[in-house]
Design an enzyme around this catalytic site. Sequence first.
Site, PDB file in Angstrom:
ATOM      1  N   LYS A  58       0.876   3.545  -3.131  1.00 12.93           N
ATOM      2  CA  LYS A  58       1.067   4.605  -2.806  1.00 12.93           C
ATOM      3  C   LYS A  58       1.594   6.132  -3.152  1.00 12.93           C
ATOM      4  CE  LYS A  58      -2.771   6.214  -1.648  1.00 12.93           C
ATOM      5  NZ  LYS A  58      -3.821   7.303  -2.447  1.00 12.93           N
ATOM      6  N   TYR A  60       0.778  -1.445  -0.049  1.00 11.64           N
ATOM      7  CA  TYR A  60      -0.108  -0.474   0.350  1.00 11.64           C
ATOM      8  C   TYR A  60       1.180   1.352   0.015  1.00 11.64           C
ATOM      9  CZ  TYR A  60      -3.198   3.941   2.142  1.00 11.64           C
ATOM     10  OH  TYR A  60      -3.742   5.121   2.214  1.00 11.64           O
TER      11      TYR A  60
END
Length: 339
Positions: A144, A140
Amino acid sequence: MRAAITGGGGFLGKAISRRCRARGWEVRAVGRAPRPELAAEGVEYFRLDVSDEKSVPALAEIFSGADVVFHTAAKAGVWGKYKDFERANLAGTRCVVEACRRAGTRNLVHTSTPSVVFSGASIAGGNESLPYCVSSLSPYAKTKAEAEAFVRAAHAPGLRTVSLRPHLIWGPGDPHLLPRVIAQAAQMKLRIVGDGKNKVDLTHVENAAHAHLLAADALLADAPALCGDAAPAGNGRAYFVSDGAPVVLWDWINAFLNGVGVPAVAQKISFGNAYRAGAFLEFFWKIFGVAGEPPITRFVATELSHDHWFDISAIRRDLGYAPVVSGDDGLRELIAAFR
């Protein structure tokens, strides 16, 4: 005024939508799941997978005429296949940027995360000069970071961008974080990792939504900090967002649990033991293809035991940001909602 919101059916997306509609703006929202409640509220809703390149023409049509696009859609979480995070977070963001260009939309507010600078070490008062993470502990965080870098590089006179990094969004209606804390604590599965004194930032969902509207206002007004010489082509700005005061994580969790009638967390595990347990469980889950996510991962062990709070003076200065909900008021409201 017209706004378009990806992830419009999510926790933050709905809060942004409410604030836009309170101003009298027209709102178009995009998401993958059915959201009949949005149509009932006057939102024009479209079911679409923004991470699919084939959806770009349809997405551009949805964005057509929008004064600003809020890109909140993402895959969050601490466990899963890297390719799934990459598709949702990086490929999805690329599709949104391309759709903005095709539609002629000039203003994009991108929802990022402080995890983009996660390094595995404590961060106390860090600012926007921190480098992007290179850690592989969290797909993640890594995807991101790549998505935010792409958005910032896309900043140009024809498409001005701002990326916001709200930390641990919370508040009434949270469908994930706090219900999970309650469930784990009620089953006596939650442990304080480390000494329990680490401080973290939180961001009430209304504060996060407020920051997004301020960013949109600044772009629409051609604010010099975002659109002038301070942010030349290829250098879109990014800002940390929070409630303005870090909390001692485990004290805050226990205050919340006590408020909703769940016993406080008292048992502890050292960071070293939690980290080693996370490493073992990650290996076990991958080798045997266990469904769901491990009880703890190396990333979670690190996040639960280290400081991670940030200096928000930049967003205060450039966007005039100040929290609209205080931490104390928000916690009282939250406890009342859960009770």
